[in-house]
Design a protein around this motif. Structure first.
Motif, PDB file in Angstrom:
ATOM      1  N   LEU A  26       0.933  -1.295   0.106  1.00 41.82           N
ATOM      2  CA  LEU A  26      -0.205   0.013  -0.160  1.00 41.82           C
ATOM      3  C   LEU A  26       0.786   1.230  -0.167  1.00 41.82           C
ATOM      4  O   LEU A  26       2.042   1.404   0.512  1.00 41.82           O
ATOM      5  N   ALA A  27       0.054   2.313  -0.189  1.00 37.60           N
ATOM      6  CA  ALA A  27       0.805   3.686  -0.310  1.00 37.60           C
ATOM      7  C   ALA A  27       1.345   4.090   0.828  1.00 37.60           C
ATOM      8  O   ALA A  27       0.615   3.730   1.976  1.00 37.60           O
ATOM      9  N   GLU A  29       0.999   6.741   2.626  1.00 32.13           N
ATOM     10  CA  GLU A  29       0.197   7.554   3.130  1.00 32.13           C
ATOM     11  C   GLU A  29      -1.005   6.709   3.792  1.00 32.13           C
ATOM     12  O   GLU A  29      -1.645   7.077   4.974  1.00 32.13           O
ATOM     13  N   GLU A  30      -1.429   5.659   3.311  1.00 28.43           N
ATOM     14  CA  GLU A  30      -2.421   4.984   3.717  1.00 28.43           C
ATOM     15  C   GLU A  30      -2.030   4.448   4.896  1.00 28.43           C
ATOM     16  O   GLU A  30      -2.781   4.221   5.990  1.00 28.43           O
ATOM     17  N   VAL A  31      -0.841   3.796   5.215  1.00 26.05           N
ATOM     18  CA  VAL A  31      -0.200   3.086   6.170  1.00 26.05           C
ATOM     19  C   VAL A  31      -0.147   4.224   7.378  1.00 26.05           C
ATOM     20  O   VAL A  31      -0.773   3.858   8.539  1.00 26.05           O
ATOM     21  N   ASN A  33      -1.882   6.841   7.761  1.00 26.72           N
ATOM     22  CA  ASN A  33      -3.095   7.221   8.101  1.00 26.72           C
ATOM     23  C   ASN A  33      -3.784   6.205   9.274  1.00 26.72           C
ATOM     24  O   ASN A  33      -4.115   6.589  10.264  1.00 26.72           O
ATOM     25  N   ARG A  34      -3.556   5.132   9.191  1.00 26.63           N
ATOM     26  CA  ARG A  34      -4.062   4.058   9.710  1.00 26.63           C
ATOM     27  C   ARG A  34      -3.403   4.021  11.243  1.00 26.63           C
ATOM     28  O   ARG A  34      -3.721   3.767  12.150  1.00 26.63           O
ATOM     29  N   CYS A  35      -1.899   4.110  11.127  1.00 23.78           N
ATOM     30  CA  CYS A  35      -1.328   4.135  12.182  1.00 23.78           C
ATOM     31  C   CYS A  35      -1.578   5.288  13.254  1.00 23.78           C
ATOM     32  O   CYS A  35      -1.765   5.399  14.304  1.00 23.78           O
ATOM     33  N   TYR A 110       3.733  -3.854   8.155  1.00 25.53           N
ATOM     34  CA  TYR A 110       4.451  -2.602   7.981  1.00 25.53           C
ATOM     35  C   TYR A 110       4.698  -2.279   9.356  1.00 25.53           C
ATOM     36  O   TYR A 110       3.915  -2.846  10.573  1.00 25.53           O
ATOM     37  N   CYS A 112       5.322   1.255  11.893  1.00 29.22           N
ATOM     38  CA  CYS A 112       5.245   2.671  12.156  1.00 29.22           C
ATOM     39  C   CYS A 112       6.143   2.947  13.445  1.00 29.22           C
ATOM     40  O   CYS A 112       5.936   2.374  14.307  1.00 29.22           O
ATOM     41  N   ASP A 129      -3.214  -6.289   5.630  1.00 28.09           N
ATOM     42  CA  ASP A 129      -4.364  -5.669   5.443  1.00 28.09           C
ATOM     43  C   ASP A 129      -4.709  -4.379   6.482  1.00 28.09           C
ATOM     44  O   ASP A 129      -5.804  -3.913   6.571  1.00 28.09           O
ATOM     45  N   LEU A 130      -3.655  -3.683   7.052  1.00 25.18           N
ATOM     46  CA  LEU A 130      -3.541  -2.765   7.967  1.00 25.18           C
ATOM     47  C   LEU A 130      -4.204  -3.165   9.365  1.00 25.18           C
ATOM     48  O   LEU A 130      -4.603  -2.031  10.003  1.00 25.18           O
TER      49      LEU A 130
END
Length: 150
Positions: A26-27, A29-31, A33-35, A110, A112, A129-130
């Motif tokens: 994933l981008a 930015e998406e990761v 945002n979720r973190c 991922y 963070c 899948d975040l």
């Protein structure tokens, strides 16, 4: 010097995902945002006292982050938490936790980096899948009151 070239080639292949199952990355930015959403809702799940240090297990439904608190400063802690469980209480520094602006992509997850006043104090792990990956705290005693007697 030759070992450095071999190391760089090996890391390059690892970073490109060669030799493993292909996954959609994933981008950043998406990761992030979720973190960021997870960092804003972290709460103390368990609290331990180990000498002069408090160990905090932070999370929501499951433990996600482990920090040591020395004085009023959170510090990284490699875990598992040891010491005696004590009653939970609020910690004002939780409002000061923020997120570093980079993400590390590893096979299957991922990572963070959680900051307190510009210093990395912990790592939040997400699946591809975040979904948050819980801490492996299988050696952690339950956070109830300490036992007495035999």
């Amino acid at each position: 010097m030759r070992w450095l070239g071999v190391l760089l080639l090996g890391l390059g292949g690892f970073a490109l995902g060669e030799g493993g199952p292909k996954a959609v990355v994933l981008a950043p930015e998406e990761v992030l945002n979720r973190c960021g959403a997870l960092v804003r809702v972290l709460e103390v799940q368990a609290l331990y006292r180990e000498g002069d240090t408090f160990l905090l297990v932070l999370g929501q439904k499951e433990p996600l982050l482990l920090l040591a608190l020395e004085g009023d400063r959170p510090m990284p802690h490699m875990g598992p938490p040891r010491g005696r469980p004590i009653r939970k209480r609020p910690f004002p520094f939780l409002r000061e936790l923020s997120l570093a602006r980079w993400v590390v992509v590893l096979p299957g997850e991922y990572r963070c980096f959680i900051l307190h006043r510009g210093r990395v104090v912990g790592v939040l792990r997400l699946g591809l899948d975040l979904t948050p990956l819980p801490l492996p705290l299988e050696e952690t005693p339950s956070p109830g009151p300490p036992r007495r007697g035999p």
